[in-house]
Scaffold this active site. Sequence first.
Site, PDB file in Angstrom:
ATOM      1  N   GLY A  92       0.883  -1.212   0.084  1.00 16.23           N
ATOM      2  CA  GLY A  92      -0.188  -0.077   0.176  1.00 16.23           C
ATOM      3  C   GLY A  92       0.872   1.219   0.049  1.00 16.23           C
ATOM      4  O   GLY A  92       0.525   2.211   0.631  1.00 16.23           O
ATOM      5  N   GLY A  93       1.842   1.101  -0.882  1.00 14.36           N
ATOM      6  CA  GLY A  93       2.933   2.107  -0.801  1.00 14.36           C
ATOM      7  C   GLY A  93       2.688   3.393  -1.486  1.00 14.36           C
ATOM      8  O   GLY A  93       3.522   4.374  -1.553  1.00 14.36           O
ATOM      9  N   ASP A 100      -3.241  -6.115  -4.543  1.00 10.46           N
ATOM     10  CA  ASP A 100      -4.490  -5.977  -3.700  1.00 10.46           C
ATOM     11  C   ASP A 100      -4.262  -6.387  -2.454  1.00 10.46           C
ATOM     12  O   ASP A 100      -3.896  -7.996  -2.273  1.00 10.46           O
ATOM     13  CB  ASP A 100      -5.574  -6.704  -4.293  1.00 10.46           C
ATOM     14  CG  ASP A 100      -6.682  -6.618  -3.287  1.00 10.46           C
ATOM     15  OD1 ASP A 100      -6.862  -6.079  -2.185  1.00 10.46           O
ATOM     16  OD2 ASP A 100      -7.919  -6.819  -3.510  1.00 10.46           O
ATOM     17  N   ARG A 120       2.907   1.442   5.994  1.00 11.57           N
ATOM     18  CA  ARG A 120       2.948   2.909   6.613  1.00 11.57           C
ATOM     19  C   ARG A 120       1.433   3.553   6.224  1.00 11.57           C
ATOM     20  O   ARG A 120       0.974   3.733   5.196  1.00 11.57           O
ATOM     21  CB  ARG A 120       3.909   3.626   5.945  1.00 11.57           C
ATOM     22  CG  ARG A 120       3.822   5.210   6.442  1.00 11.57           C
ATOM     23  CD  ARG A 120       5.296   5.943   5.780  1.00 11.57           C
ATOM     24  NE  ARG A 120       4.745   6.992   5.255  1.00 11.57           N
ATOM     25  CZ  ARG A 120       5.196   8.235   5.591  1.00 11.57           C
ATOM     26  NH1 ARG A 120       6.025   8.363   6.351  1.00 11.57           N
ATOM     27  NH2 ARG A 120       4.894   9.369   4.581  1.00 11.57           N
ATOM     28  N   HIS A 143      -4.458   1.750   9.651  1.00 13.35           N
ATOM     29  CA  HIS A 143      -5.327   2.463  10.353  1.00 13.35           C
ATOM     30  C   HIS A 143      -6.397   2.845   9.301  1.00 13.35           C
ATOM     31  O   HIS A 143      -7.657   3.435  10.111  1.00 13.35           O
ATOM     32  CB  HIS A 143      -4.746   3.790  10.917  1.00 13.35           C
ATOM     33  CG  HIS A 143      -4.373   4.925  10.038  1.00 13.35           C
ATOM     34  ND1 HIS A 143      -4.359   6.346  10.325  1.00 13.35           N
ATOM     35  CD2 HIS A 143      -4.228   5.064   8.622  1.00 13.35           C
ATOM     36  CE1 HIS A 143      -4.119   6.969   9.359  1.00 13.35           C
ATOM     37  NE2 HIS A 143      -4.004   6.187   8.376  1.00 13.35           N
TER      38      HIS A 143
HETATM   39  C1  SAM Z   1      -3.338   6.396   3.704  1.00 11.99           C
HETATM   40  S1  SAM Z   1      -2.429   5.614   2.025  1.00 11.99           S
HETATM   41  C2  SAM Z   1      -0.714   5.203   2.441  1.00 11.99           C
HETATM   42  C3  SAM Z   1       0.201   5.234   1.595  1.00 11.99           C
HETATM   43  C4  SAM Z   1       1.584   5.291   1.696  1.00 11.99           C
HETATM   44  N1  SAM Z   1       1.721   3.926   2.529  1.00 11.99           N
HETATM   45  C5  SAM Z   1       2.069   6.448   2.486  1.00 11.99           C
HETATM   46  O1  SAM Z   1       2.431   6.330   3.720  1.00 11.99           O
HETATM   47  O2  SAM Z   1       2.089   7.493   1.742  1.00 11.99           O
HETATM   48  C6  SAM Z   1      -3.186   4.237   1.753  1.00 11.99           C
HETATM   49  C7  SAM Z   1      -2.883   3.467   0.548  1.00 11.99           C
HETATM   50  O3  SAM Z   1      -3.402   2.250   0.523  1.00 11.99           O
HETATM   51  C8  SAM Z   1      -3.848   1.928  -0.765  1.00 11.99           C
HETATM   52  N2  SAM Z   1      -4.780   0.726  -0.912  1.00 11.99           N
HETATM   53  C9  SAM Z   1      -6.141   0.770  -0.473  1.00 11.99           C
HETATM   54  N3  SAM Z   1      -6.684  -0.176  -0.698  1.00 11.99           N
HETATM   55  C10 SAM Z   1      -5.636  -1.391  -1.172  1.00 11.99           C
HETATM   56  C11 SAM Z   1      -5.592  -2.575  -1.395  1.00 11.99           C
HETATM   57  N4  SAM Z   1      -6.524  -3.288  -1.215  1.00 11.99           N
HETATM   58  N5  SAM Z   1      -4.483  -3.166  -1.742  1.00 11.99           N
HETATM   59  C12 SAM Z   1      -3.344  -2.184  -1.821  1.00 11.99           C
HETATM   60  N6  SAM Z   1      -3.410  -0.970  -1.794  1.00 11.99           N
HETATM   61  C13 SAM Z   1      -4.544  -0.358  -1.274  1.00 11.99           C
HETATM   62  C14 SAM Z   1      -4.359   3.183  -1.289  1.00 11.99           C
HETATM   63  O4  SAM Z   1      -4.349   3.338  -2.692  1.00 11.99           O
HETATM   64  C15 SAM Z   1      -3.181   3.992  -0.917  1.00 11.99           C
HETATM   65  O5  SAM Z   1      -2.229   4.401  -1.665  1.00 11.99           O
END
Ligand code: SAM
Length: 425
Positions: free
Chosen positions: A254-255, A304, A320, A324
């Site tokens: 989820g980076g 995903d 990161r 939450h």
């Molecule tokens: C709050 S952001 C944090 C992004 C990054 N880790 C940072 O610290 O800047 C949450 C991230 O989770 C991703 N996300 C949401 N659902 C997801 C999924 N099912 N699989 C992978 N990524 C996902 C979103 O696209 C988003 O980029």
Amino acid sequence: MPSSHIVELSIRIAQNTTKVHDFLVSRNLPGPSFDENAPQTLLPPDTDPDIVLAHRAVIDDCRELRMLMLGPREHVMSYQANDLVSQKAITQFRLAHAVPIGGETTFADLAANTGLGPTHIRKLLRHAIAHKIFREPRPGVVAHSAASRALAEDAELHNWVEYATHELWLAAYHTPDAMQKFPGSGEPNETGFAVANNTDKSLFAFFSDHPDRLARFAAVMRFVTKRPELGPELVVDAFPWASLPEGGTVVDVGGSHGLVCFELARRFPQLHFVVQDLDEPVVRHAETQKPAEIAGRVSFMVHDFFEPQPVRDADVYFLRAVLHNWSDTYAVKILRALIPALKPGSRIVVNDVVVPEPGSMSDAQDLRTRTSDMTQVILQNAGDRELADWMALFKAADERFLFRGASPMQGSTRLWVLVVEWDGA
Ligand SMILES: C[S@@+](CC[C@H](N)C(=O)[O-])C[C@H]1O[C@@H](n2cnc3c(N)ncnc32)[C@H](O)[C@@H]1O
């Protein structure tokens, strides 16, 4: 005898304001002002930490003094439901862009250019001006203030206000309705956001059907990541990355745009990085942004995080500000999806908010904490966790996740680093 607390607050405000003022004078920096040419931030990034604390204390103490001086009835009534109307209009009709920097225009011209009625334009502008956004140097004439200029020049700030007023505001309004409709829900599709958008999809699923809104949300995430307390560079010292083996792999789950991995890759040339995100446009865009000197060691992948982790045997799986966003039911699923890829000794490094125990924070810190937590409730039925909640979460995901410790991240007011080691044979 009235309490001396208000006097103590006012003395502290005066002392700390003087500290900030003296610092600005010592650096030959301009003082705060609403003027169009005022600096956009008061303190430079290299400001001494005790000045940063004094500055924060002034803001926090002024809030408390104001509430006390208002008294309870006026305090409750001082929250105005319509505070954001003019901010929404400014972003919706791009009003800040329609006023020349260093120049002036008229209410009548703005009405003609936007197609809004002259009465509405006048009321919107004067409401904004009452909030120090724009100025009216002469009746019917509009010019920039420091804040409206910031909105005109800083696309990321403008995007943030647009997101806050177009997405969050309505979702927040509907949150108590969602709580009534779905009592105790931890489902991401039973939120104020879902009710506001008349959908049964979660925010991320809903946005994938609305590319424009997804792009706005992704830009907000990028903007927020740059805030000093979330700066990717803080992660460099937050974990002993240098102790990972030559050729070791870090997977950023989820980076998003990979800003953390860009920073780590620059500093730790022995490591390789895989940045994963569900959001394909973000991943494709991020790939084009890779700095040349690290391009060979950072790769991006659409993944995903509810599906089994495809990158096996990495040394660190880094999450990161991801967990939450999800209630425990889903956070457990995200952690369990890592298991097929883990080797004994793989570490899960969670860089996320740890909420101090109730009563252990200043009022102002408490407010910031509860505000951030509420945003997660509004959007995802999720929220921030106390340390004991985190430990219980890892245990619930699998007994073989061994909790190895947690500490606040230096330089961040909110994020901690929690380390878990995989004990599976
Ligand atoms: C709050 S952001 C944090 C992004 C990054 N880790 C940072 O610290 O800047 C949450 C991230 O989770 C991703 N996300 C949401 N659902 C997801 C999924 N099912 N699989 C992978 N990524 C996902 C979103 O696209 C988003 O980029």
